[in-house]
Design a protein around this motif. Sequence first.
Motif, short mmCIF file in Angstrom:
data_model
loop_
_atom_site.label_atom_id
_atom_site.label_comp_id
_atom_site.label_asym_id
_atom_site.label_seq_id
_atom_site.Cartn_x
_atom_site.Cartn_y
_atom_site.Cartn_z
N GLU A 1 2.03 -2.87 4.31
CA GLU A 1 0.97 -3.60 3.60
C GLU A 1 -0.38 -3.27 4.21
O GLU A 1 -0.47 -2.83 5.36
N GLU A 2 -1.41 -3.54 3.43
CA GLU A 2 -2.75 -3.27 3.90
C GLU A 2 -3.04 -4.05 5.18
O GLU A 2 -2.71 -5.22 5.30
N GLY A 3 -3.66 -3.37 6.15
CA GLY A 3 -4.05 -4.02 7.39
C GLY A 3 -2.93 -4.11 8.41
O GLY A 3 -3.15 -4.55 9.54
N GLU A 4 -1.73 -3.69 8.03
CA GLU A 4 -0.61 -3.74 8.98
C GLU A 4 -0.71 -2.64 10.01
O GLU A 4 -1.23 -1.55 9.74
N ARG A 5 -0.16 -2.93 11.19
CA ARG A 5 0.00 -1.89 12.21
C ARG A 5 1.48 -1.80 12.53
O ARG A 5 2.01 -2.56 13.35
N LEU A 6 2.14 -0.92 11.82
CA LEU A 6 3.59 -0.79 11.93
C LEU A 6 3.93 0.26 12.99
O LEU A 6 3.43 1.37 12.94
N VAL A 7 4.76 -0.13 13.95
CA VAL A 7 5.14 0.84 14.99
C VAL A 7 6.63 1.13 14.87
O VAL A 7 7.45 0.22 14.71
N ILE A 8 6.96 2.42 14.93
CA ILE A 8 8.36 2.84 14.87
C ILE A 8 8.79 3.25 16.26
O ILE A 8 8.15 4.10 16.89
N ILE A 9 9.86 2.63 16.76
CA ILE A 9 10.39 3.02 18.06
C ILE A 9 11.85 3.44 17.89
O ILE A 9 12.47 3.17 16.85
N MET A 42 0.83 -1.21 0.00
CA MET A 42 0.00 0.00 0.00
C MET A 42 0.86 1.26 0.00
O MET A 42 0.67 2.17 -0.78
N LEU A 43 1.88 1.25 0.89
CA LEU A 43 2.80 2.39 0.97
C LEU A 43 4.23 1.88 0.88
O LEU A 43 4.57 0.86 1.48
N GLU A 44 5.01 2.57 0.11
CA GLU A 44 6.40 2.15 -0.02
C GLU A 44 7.31 3.37 -0.01
O GLU A 44 7.10 4.33 -0.76
N ALA A 45 8.30 3.35 0.87
CA ALA A 45 9.32 4.39 0.88
C ALA A 45 10.60 3.77 0.34
O ALA A 45 11.00 2.70 0.79
N LYS A 46 11.19 4.42 -0.65
CA LYS A 46 12.39 3.85 -1.30
C LYS A 46 13.58 4.76 -1.09
O LYS A 46 13.61 5.87 -1.61
N ASN A 47 14.53 4.31 -0.33
CA ASN A 47 15.81 5.02 -0.13
C ASN A 47 15.64 6.50 0.17
O ASN A 47 16.25 7.34 -0.48
N ILE A 48 14.80 6.82 1.13
CA ILE A 48 14.63 8.25 1.38
C ILE A 48 15.68 8.79 2.37
O ILE A 48 16.04 8.16 3.34
N SER A 49 16.16 9.97 2.01
CA SER A 49 17.10 10.70 2.87
C SER A 49 16.53 12.07 3.11
O SER A 49 15.86 12.64 2.25
N LYS A 50 16.80 12.58 4.30
CA LYS A 50 16.32 13.92 4.61
C LYS A 50 17.34 14.62 5.50
O LYS A 50 17.84 14.03 6.45
N SER A 51 17.68 15.83 5.13
CA SER A 51 18.56 16.58 6.03
C SER A 51 17.99 17.97 6.27
O SER A 51 17.29 18.54 5.43
N PHE A 52 18.27 18.48 7.46
CA PHE A 52 17.94 19.87 7.77
C PHE A 52 19.26 20.61 7.82
O PHE A 52 20.03 20.42 8.75
N GLY A 53 19.52 21.42 6.83
CA GLY A 53 20.83 22.05 6.74
C GLY A 53 21.88 20.96 6.60
O GLY A 53 21.80 20.14 5.70
N LYS A 54 22.85 20.95 7.50
CA LYS A 54 23.91 19.94 7.42
C LYS A 54 23.57 18.68 8.20
O LYS A 54 24.29 17.70 8.18
#
Lengths: 227, 240
Positions: free
Chosen positions: B25-33, B1-13
Amino acid sequence: MGIWESFYNTVIYDNRYMYILEGLLNTIIIAFFAVILGIVIGVLVAIVRNYHDNSGKLKLLNMLGKIYVNVIRGTPVVLQLMIIYYVIFKSVDISIVLVGVLAFGINSGAYVAEIIRAGIESIDKGQMEAGYSLGLSYSKTMRYIILPQAIKNILPALGNEFITLLKETSVGAYIGIIELTKASDIIASRTYDYFFPLIIVALIYLIMTLGLSKLVGLMERKLGKEC
Amino acid sequence: MLEAKNISKSFGKNLVLKNISLTVEEGERLVIIGPSGCGKSTLLRCLNYIEKPNKGKVLFEGRDLSDSRVDINKIRMKMGMVFQQFNLFPHLTVLENMILAPTKLKIMRDEEAKKKAISLLESIDLKDKKDFYPSQLSGGQKQRVAIVRAMLMDPKMMLFDEPTSALDPEMIGEVTSLMQKLGDDGMTMVVVSHEMNFVKNFATRVIFMENGTIIEEGSADQIFNHPKNDRLKEFLSKVA
Ligand SMILES: Nc1ncnc2c1ncn2[C@@H]1O[C@H](COP(=O)(O)OP(=O)(O)OP(=O)(O)O)[C@@H](O)[C@H]1O
Ligand SMILES: [Mg+2]
């Protein structure tokens, strides 16, 4: 010379009060239309600058807006007035009152832009994000979420700006506009009697600025109630 | 359903996300710790493009969010988001908060939106608060209103950024049980949370992040009962 005589001589004799009426009319015309012009310019500049800060787009317009605001706020309004009249409209046949409207409007626009920007920025960033997260566009989020909240901070500051503007139109005399202050000066220099011309004109300014303050206070209270 | 591919993010340096990939995937409950400042919020915010990644792609139902032909507002309608600080609109009542987006976006008519909003409020026992302003609600009530506000848009997926962190302890339960109920009803969710007891029962999958990268990933049982990475073990011993 008695006080009545002084009053008669400076105000009534030779219809001298007509100078004051003419001055008042010009002051009101300039202040009124300059406020409108100032709001139009200010809102546009504020939107451009805020939209740029949010999206990174409109780089060039944003830069122009920034320069405009800095130049206006960094130079005296008398100078701006003289530059517009003696430099920009040097060889153009244009009503001097219109020049006043343009100059004070352009001047006011910079302050209005900063007032609106500050008002918008005073709203927690989370509000914008909440709007976006619900699928609202920048303009819908601004219109329905940010501005209704920001207006409470913007309005009092705008009121003060307009009171300042009204008083500042007195420097219009520098390019020969017969506004209220100039009118009192004309009468005084004819009669060598300064008392009534200056006091009357001061009272007129005071009545107008106090009236404006009241009006702003009223609007604030009305807006306050809606929440 | 959702896919993030090689994302990078910086704030300034400051490089906050380093080449992160994940799928939901659909119906998943993904938790980020993960420890504070490791980039959990930034990652979550990149998923609906409230924060734009400097590199990489996010695909929602196959559509690339960075594609200029994709209307990001339409995508966000389908991805609800709930914030740590609730972000209710203080100048609007509970009911107005809920129906603002659906009506202004012309997804629903006023009457329909109100009816649905009220029935959602009823399901969380807050129907009698519909004409209250956010400032008149408790923290737990605010967050539950924020959740049903997002639900009224009928999203396919919901993102939660530490939804209980700003709450008094006695109010955490009412919010987590609403989230649990949502999950049981099949909502796809990505949640950042420090509420480990809740995560253990709630998550179908857990990601442990540190320093802008995903260090370990697995089921709640794997992560909490059989952690492999030393950093994760240390983190768990601290939060437990
Ligand atoms: N808008 C921003 N501008 C500059 N730096 C930012 C911005 N947002 C986040 N950061 C920085 O990025 C890093 C990661 O922040 P983030 O909020 O993603 O961490 P987090 O894992 O959510 O932490 P917490 O558990 O405290 O919420 C931090 O060092 C933070 O200072
Ligand atoms: Mg965070």
